[in-house]
Motif scaffolding. Structure first.
Motif, PDB file in Angstrom:
ATOM      1  N   ALA A  85       0.826  -1.207   0.000  1.00 30.54           N
ATOM      2  CA  ALA A  85       0.000   0.000   0.000  1.00 30.54           C
ATOM      3  C   ALA A  85       0.861   1.258   0.000  1.00 30.54           C
ATOM      4  O   ALA A  85       0.536   2.252  -0.673  1.00 30.54           O
ATOM      5  CB  ALA A  85      -0.925  -0.006   1.216  1.00 30.54           C
ATOM      6  N   LEU A  86       1.973   1.227   0.740  1.00 31.30           N
ATOM      7  CA  LEU A  86       2.885   2.377   0.723  1.00 31.30           C
ATOM      8  C   LEU A  86       3.538   2.541  -0.646  1.00 31.30           C
ATOM      9  O   LEU A  86       3.720   3.672  -1.135  1.00 31.30           O
ATOM     10  CB  LEU A  86       3.949   2.206   1.807  1.00 31.30           C
ATOM     11  N   LEU A  87       3.918   1.425  -1.287  1.00 33.65           N
ATOM     12  CA  LEU A  87       4.485   1.516  -2.632  1.00 33.65           C
ATOM     13  C   LEU A  87       3.488   2.105  -3.617  1.00 33.65           C
ATOM     14  O   LEU A  87       3.860   2.857  -4.529  1.00 33.65           O
ATOM     15  CB  LEU A  87       4.936   0.134  -3.107  1.00 33.65           C
ATOM     16  N   ALA A  88       2.202   1.771  -3.462  1.00 33.67           N
ATOM     17  CA  ALA A  88       1.187   2.352  -4.340  1.00 33.67           C
ATOM     18  C   ALA A  88       1.124   3.863  -4.170  1.00 33.67           C
ATOM     19  O   ALA A  88       0.956   4.602  -5.155  1.00 33.67           O
ATOM     20  CB  ALA A  88      -0.175   1.718  -4.047  1.00 33.67           C
ATOM     21  N   LEU A  89       1.280   4.348  -2.955  1.00 31.65           N
ATOM     22  CA  LEU A  89       1.306   5.794  -2.745  1.00 31.65           C
ATOM     23  C   LEU A  89       2.614   6.406  -3.234  1.00 31.65           C
ATOM     24  O   LEU A  89       2.641   7.552  -3.693  1.00 31.65           O
ATOM     25  CB  LEU A  89       1.099   6.100  -1.262  1.00 31.65           C
ATOM     26  N   ALA A  90       3.706   5.662  -3.132  1.00 36.48           N
ATOM     27  CA  ALA A  90       4.962   6.150  -3.710  1.00 36.48           C
ATOM     28  C   ALA A  90       4.839   6.293  -5.215  1.00 36.48           C
ATOM     29  O   ALA A  90       5.397   7.225  -5.816  1.00 36.48           O
ATOM     30  CB  ALA A  90       6.106   5.204  -3.350  1.00 36.48           C
ATOM     31  N   ASP A  91       4.084   5.379  -5.863  1.00 34.09           N
ATOM     32  CA  ASP A  91       3.823   5.512  -7.300  1.00 34.09           C
ATOM     33  C   ASP A  91       2.920   6.695  -7.601  1.00 34.09           C
ATOM     34  O   ASP A  91       2.815   7.113  -8.757  1.00 34.09           O
ATOM     35  CB  ASP A  91       3.184   4.232  -7.839  1.00 34.09           C
ATOM     36  N   CYS A  92       2.269   7.236  -6.573  1.00 35.80           N
ATOM     37  CA  CYS A  92       1.440   8.438  -6.720  1.00 35.80           C
ATOM     38  C   CYS A  92       2.238   9.704  -6.412  1.00 35.80           C
ATOM     39  O   CYS A  92       1.650  10.756  -6.118  1.00 35.80           O
ATOM     40  CB  CYS A  92       0.217   8.358  -5.810  1.00 35.80           C
ATOM     41  N   ALA A  93       3.547   9.606  -6.476  1.00 39.48           N
ATOM     42  CA  ALA A  93       4.447  10.758  -6.331  1.00 39.48           C
ATOM     43  C   ALA A  93       4.500  11.298  -4.913  1.00 39.48           C
ATOM     44  O   ALA A  93       4.839  12.464  -4.707  1.00 39.48           O
ATOM     45  CB  ALA A  93       4.062  11.873  -7.307  1.00 39.48           C
ATOM     46  N   VAL A  94       4.197  10.470  -3.905  1.00 31.48           N
ATOM     47  CA  VAL A  94       4.294  10.902  -2.511  1.00 31.48           C
ATOM     48  C   VAL A  94       5.716  10.603  -2.031  1.00 31.48           C
ATOM     49  O   VAL A  94       6.094   9.439  -1.852  1.00 31.48           O
ATOM     50  CB  VAL A  94       3.259  10.187  -1.633  1.00 31.48           C
ATOM     51  N   GLN A  95       6.486  11.663  -1.854  1.00 35.98           N
ATOM     52  CA  GLN A  95       7.859  11.489  -1.397  1.00 35.98           C
ATOM     53  C   GLN A  95       7.869  10.909   0.012  1.00 35.98           C
ATOM     54  O   GLN A  95       7.090  11.299   0.876  1.00 35.98           O
ATOM     55  CB  GLN A  95       8.606  12.826  -1.406  1.00 35.98           C
ATOM     56  N   GLY A  96       8.775   9.955   0.250  1.00 35.81           N
ATOM     57  CA  GLY A  96       8.898   9.338   1.556  1.00 35.81           C
ATOM     58  C   GLY A  96       7.940   8.203   1.805  1.00 35.81           C
ATOM     59  O   GLY A  96       7.868   7.695   2.931  1.00 35.81           O
ATOM     60  N   ALA A  97       7.191   7.785   0.771  1.00 36.83           N
ATOM     61  CA  ALA A  97       6.228   6.702   0.963  1.00 36.83           C
ATOM     62  C   ALA A  97       6.827   5.326   0.727  1.00 36.83           C
ATOM     63  O   ALA A  97       6.192   4.316   1.059  1.00 36.83           O
ATOM     64  CB  ALA A  97       5.023   6.897   0.035  1.00 36.83           C
ATOM     65  N   VAL A  98       8.014   5.235   0.141  1.00 43.80           N
ATOM     66  CA  VAL A  98       8.642   3.926  -0.046  1.00 43.80           C
ATOM     67  C   VAL A  98       8.934   3.336   1.330  1.00 43.80           C
ATOM     68  O   VAL A  98       9.495   4.019   2.204  1.00 43.80           O
ATOM     69  CB  VAL A  98       9.932   4.050  -0.875  1.00 43.80           C
ATOM     70  N   PRO A  99       8.538   2.084   1.599  1.00 46.22           N
ATOM     71  CA  PRO A  99       8.691   1.508   2.945  1.00 46.22           C
ATOM     72  C   PRO A  99      10.113   1.609   3.467  1.00 46.22           C
ATOM     73  O   PRO A  99      11.081   1.304   2.770  1.00 46.22           O
ATOM     74  CB  PRO A  99       8.266   0.053   2.753  1.00 46.22           C
ATOM     75  N   ARG A 100      10.222   2.042   4.732  1.00 42.11           N
ATOM     76  CA  ARG A 100      11.534   2.157   5.365  1.00 42.11           C
ATOM     77  C   ARG A 100      11.986   0.833   5.960  1.00 42.11           C
ATOM     78  O   ARG A 100      13.147   0.696   6.334  1.00 42.11           O
ATOM     79  CB  ARG A 100      11.485   3.217   6.465  1.00 42.11           C
ATOM     80  N   SER A 101      11.092  -0.109   6.063  1.00 45.17           N
ATOM     81  CA  SER A 101      11.423  -1.436   6.581  1.00 45.17           C
ATOM     82  C   SER A 101      11.237  -2.438   5.461  1.00 45.17           C
ATOM     83  O   SER A 101      10.119  -2.610   4.953  1.00 45.17           O
ATOM     84  CB  SER A 101      10.533  -1.780   7.770  1.00 45.17           C
ATOM     85  N   ALA A 102      12.330  -3.080   5.054  1.00 45.55           N
ATOM     86  CA  ALA A 102      12.251  -4.044   3.961  1.00 45.55           C
ATOM     87  C   ALA A 102      12.055  -5.457   4.464  1.00 45.55           C
ATOM     88  O   ALA A 102      11.672  -6.343   3.690  1.00 45.55           O
ATOM     89  CB  ALA A 102      13.520  -3.972   3.113  1.00 45.55           C
ATOM     90  N   ALA A 103      12.318  -5.740   5.729  1.00 47.18           N
ATOM     91  CA  ALA A 103      12.196  -7.093   6.282  1.00 47.18           C
ATOM     92  C   ALA A 103      11.447  -7.035   7.592  1.00 47.18           C
ATOM     93  O   ALA A 103      11.198  -5.964   8.155  1.00 47.18           O
ATOM     94  CB  ALA A 103      13.576  -7.727   6.466  1.00 47.18           C
ATOM     95  N   ASP A 104      11.069  -8.216   8.089  1.00 51.25           N
ATOM     96  CA  ASP A 104      10.355  -8.286   9.354  1.00 51.25           C
ATOM     97  C   ASP A 104      11.321  -8.005  10.507  1.00 51.25           C
ATOM     98  O   ASP A 104      12.496  -7.733  10.310  1.00 51.25           O
ATOM     99  CB  ASP A 104       9.698  -9.651   9.518  1.00 51.25           C
TER     100      ASP A 104
END
Length: 747
Positions: A463-482
């Motif tokens: 869901a955060l990646l979808a918002l990052a694709d909507c040009a929202v800076q800083g929306a790419v997940p900061r946690s890549a693993a559990d």
């Protein structure tokens, strides 16, 4: 004196006339100006420094100290400390010092006060040989060299005075006495920066030609290989930036090249540190970005959106059995033959971003030689794009909020209040964790409320990646693993939710669709309206120029490269094309020329070339240099275009002939025009004039004039009665003849 204009000749004549009329007096030096080129350059340098905010003393101090350091024969720089101690730069010339603070306490110690030092030199008050300040003896070689430098410093100040007097006379002669007073007042009082000096400038007349460099974007071809290369590995539709600005995205795809050739690597540490690391190679196309997404990335700095995308993609495609620490990313050099590194691509993206950000959206008036209404250009299309973008963002926000919705809002609020130690009334009617008041711990609240996102970190990342694709800076997940995923993702999601709400609200309140798109997609997003050109003359002008054959690629390429050296906008276009061609190993084309207005059956010579021998360049021409990366502009009357205005300027082609003026000295004759009038009547009433009588009257007049030509000093007693009239005959009524007759006898 040969002057470049009538005003300059008048100025020279007035200055010389003033000098000659006051010859032998102190005022003569005021008009004895020396405007040689070296003195004018020195004066203009000082005036430019004053205009930039420096004081005259500081500027003269810099000149003086530079002369000491750069002296070719003597080590005069060793005396800098002594002169700075003798004449330190003092503050408080314009801004009063605080009470009780001495000027030297806040003075700049980096340079001496050259004006104060010059005044001491002119008064012969420099303490040569005294300690302190420790200057050389007056008759030493160093002192003589220093005096020569100080004399040159005085010459610079005198040059400023000469230029100021000449400028004041020039403005007065040109009919601008207020500006003349402003020049003298600025130089005298020093409270305001002096105006630009005009007396030293030689204006040239010429023919004005407007050059306009534009990037013209036709509708993109969906089968364009460059566009298809960016969507080859993408699942779903294009990112929002590409949907909102498809033409600019298609052009950026051509400039950035095939993303499958841009490689990067992830190095996964071996389990337990005993096994070798695993290195996996990926391509930029694997990330599903669009070209405008790449342009929006300022770089691959640690923690940036691009690096986090790469890290998340690498973790999701990690080798089997990997469960160690996060992988290390390798962004360059390229992984193999024919591939390009991410860092090389980002350099191209930086040049393209500078080009797009430095230009402005194309307007209808840019394509015609006159004016054209452009207030509503593309407004309907922009409104449609804004509505589509708002719909996409709202859908992405709704998908994210669904993961944080409460199944039982009342029970969830009670659990959160108990976990955070706050009154349940403070939570209001909240039914979604993302509506938690700011300042409360959202991670603990989510643990208490047991929202779906708590156990579905991958869904939150999507869901955060979808918002990052909507040009929202800083929306790419900061946690890549559990691990600590919930603590990190919950805080990030709350911040992204507030950012999206603010953007949607700003887009809703925007007065113009273009402003709404900018508010929604970010200030760094360039929105280009599409519109139907007001005239198709520019398309006909392109064909006319091809028919003339004088603006081929071999001609326009050096023309563009030449202006790239002096025009910032053209330089950005030239750098972007050069970097893109080096990166993609393909030619991206130059510019095509269209000249308006149309010439008719016989095309005119392009205004960017020198006029033909014996021909005069016609005025009022508009030269359009069009870069058309997506194909030629459509000729249909209802076709739409968009684009970028890169640069425009007016080039003045000098005339072959100029009207100049000559001022020359002219001595007035020694004699003057007669200041008396001889009025005579015939001596005998009724007798006409004859030659002998006229000669007798003139001879008698000359004799009387000689008699009367007596120095008044020789007539002390009669001086009080002079001037007086002496009449040869008086027929007054009194016997003595003292009364002048006012009546002539009538025969």
């Amino acid at each position: 004196m040969h002057a470049p204009s009538l005003a300059h000749a008048t100025t020279a004549a007035l200055l010389r006339g003033g000098h000659l009329s006051h010859r032998g007096t102190l005022a003569a030096e005021t008009f004895a100006v020396d405007l040689s080129s070296a003195r004018v350059r020195a004066a203009l340098e000082l005036l430019d420094g004053i205009r930039a905010g420096q004081s005259l003393g500081t500027l003269l101090g810099q000149v003086f100290e530079r002369a000491l350091v750069e002296h070719p024969d003597l080590p005069l720089a060793r005396h800098l400390g002594a002169f700075r101690q003798l004449c330190p730069s003092v503050a408080g010339k314009r801004v009063p010092l605080p009470e009780g603070v001495p000027a030297d306490a806040v003075a700049a110690r980096s340079v001496c006060d050259g004006l104060a030092l010059l005044r001491l030199h002119q008064k012969s008050a420099i303490p040569w040989g005294e300690t302190p300040p420790g200057l050389p003896e007056a008759d030493s070689t160093d002192a003589q060299a220093l005096k020569t430098i100080l004399d040159a410093l005085g010459d610079r100040v005198d040059a400023v005075a000469d230029l100021g007097v000449a400028e004041a006379v020039h403005q007065t002669a040109s009919g601008r006495p207020v500006r003349a007073g402003a020049v003298l007042d600025a130089l005298n009082r020093g409270e305001l920066p002096p105006p630009e000096i005009e007396v030293s400038a030689s204006a040239r007349s010429g023919i004005g030609v407007t050059h306009r460099v534009l990037v013209l974007l036709a509708p993109p071809d969906p089968d364009d290989p460059a566009v298809r290369a960016w969507s080859a590995s993408r699942t779903g539709g294009p990112p929002l930036r590409a949907r909102a600005e498809p033409r600019l995205d298609a052009w950026a795809a051509r400039l950035l090249g095939d993303p499958a050739r841009v490689t990067w690597q992830a190095q996964f540490p071996g389990p337990g540190g005993d096994l070798p690391d695993s290195v996996v190679t990926f391509t930029l196309g694997d990330l599903g970005l669009c070209p405008l997404d790449v342009l929006s990335c300022p770089g691959a700095e640690p923690g940036g959106d691009l690096e986090r995308r790469m890290l998340l993609h690498a973790v999701r495609h990690a080798p089997a059995g990997w469960s160690g620490p996060p992988p290390r990313l390798r962004l360059g050099p390229a992984a193999g033959p024919g591939s390009r590194s991410v860092r090389a691509l980002l350099e191209v993206a930086r040049a393209v971003r500078d080009l797009v950000g430095g230009g402005r959206p194309l307007r209808p008036a840019d394509l015609v030689s006159g004016s054209a209404p452009d207030a509503d250009a593309g407004r309907l299309d922009l409104a449609r794009r804004l509505a589509d973008a708002v719909t996409v963002v709202k859908a992405a926000v709704a998908a994210l909020r669904a993961l944080f919705a409460f199944t039982d809002p009342a029970a969830a609020r009670a659990a959160i209040a108990g976990a955070l130690g706050v009154p349940v009334g403070e939570l209001g009617t909240m039914d979604n964790l993302l509506d938690l008041p700011a300042g409360l711990d959202i991670a603990r609240a989510g643990d208490a409320a047991a929202v779906p996102a708590r156990s579905a970190p991958e869904a939150v990342r999507d869901a955060l990646l979808a918002l990052a694709d909507c040009a929202v800076q800083g929306a790419v997940p900061r946690s890549a693993a559990d691990g600590d995923a919930w603590d990190v993702l919950s805080v990030q999601t709350a911040a992204v939710g507030r950012e999206c709400a603010g953007r949607l609200d700003a887009a809703r309140r925007a007065a113009e669709p273009a402003t709404g798109l900018t508010e929604l997609l970010g200030a760094d997003t360039r929105i280009l309206p599409t519109f139907a050109p007001p005239s198709q003359d520019y398309v006909l002008a392109l064909a006319e120029r091809r028919r003339a054959g004088d603006a081929t690629a071999g001609v326009t390429a050096p023309w563009l490269a030449g202006f790239a050296e002096v025009r910032e906008g053209v330089g950005r276009l030239d750098r972007a094309l050069l970097c893109a061609e080096a990166h993609t190993e393909s030619l991206l084309g130059g510019v095509d020329i269209a000249q308006l207005p149309l010439a008719g059956d016989t095309p005119e010579r392009w205004a960017g070339l020198e006029p033909a021998a014996g021909k005069r360049l016609p005025g009022g021409r508009l030269s359009l240099a069009l870069h058309t990366p997506l194909g030629p502009p459509p000729a249909a009357a209802d076709a739409t275009v968009s684009g970028l205005a890169v640069d425009d300027w007016v080039e003045v082609v000098p005339n072959n002939e100029e009207t100049t003026a000559v001022a020359f000295h002219y001595d007035n004759p020694g004699n003057t025009a007669p200041q008396a009038l001889l009025l005579a009547v015939p001596p005998v009433v009724g007798q006409p004039w004859d030659t002998d009588t006229l000669q007798d009257v003139l001879a008698e007049t000359i004799d009387l004039a000689r008699v009367r030509a007596v120095d008044p000093d020789a007539l002390p007693d009669l001086g009080q009665y002079l001037p007086a009239l002496m009449l040869a005959c008086n027929v007054g009524g009194d016997p003595q003849g003292d009364t002048i007759s006012t009546q002539a006898p009538i025969a």
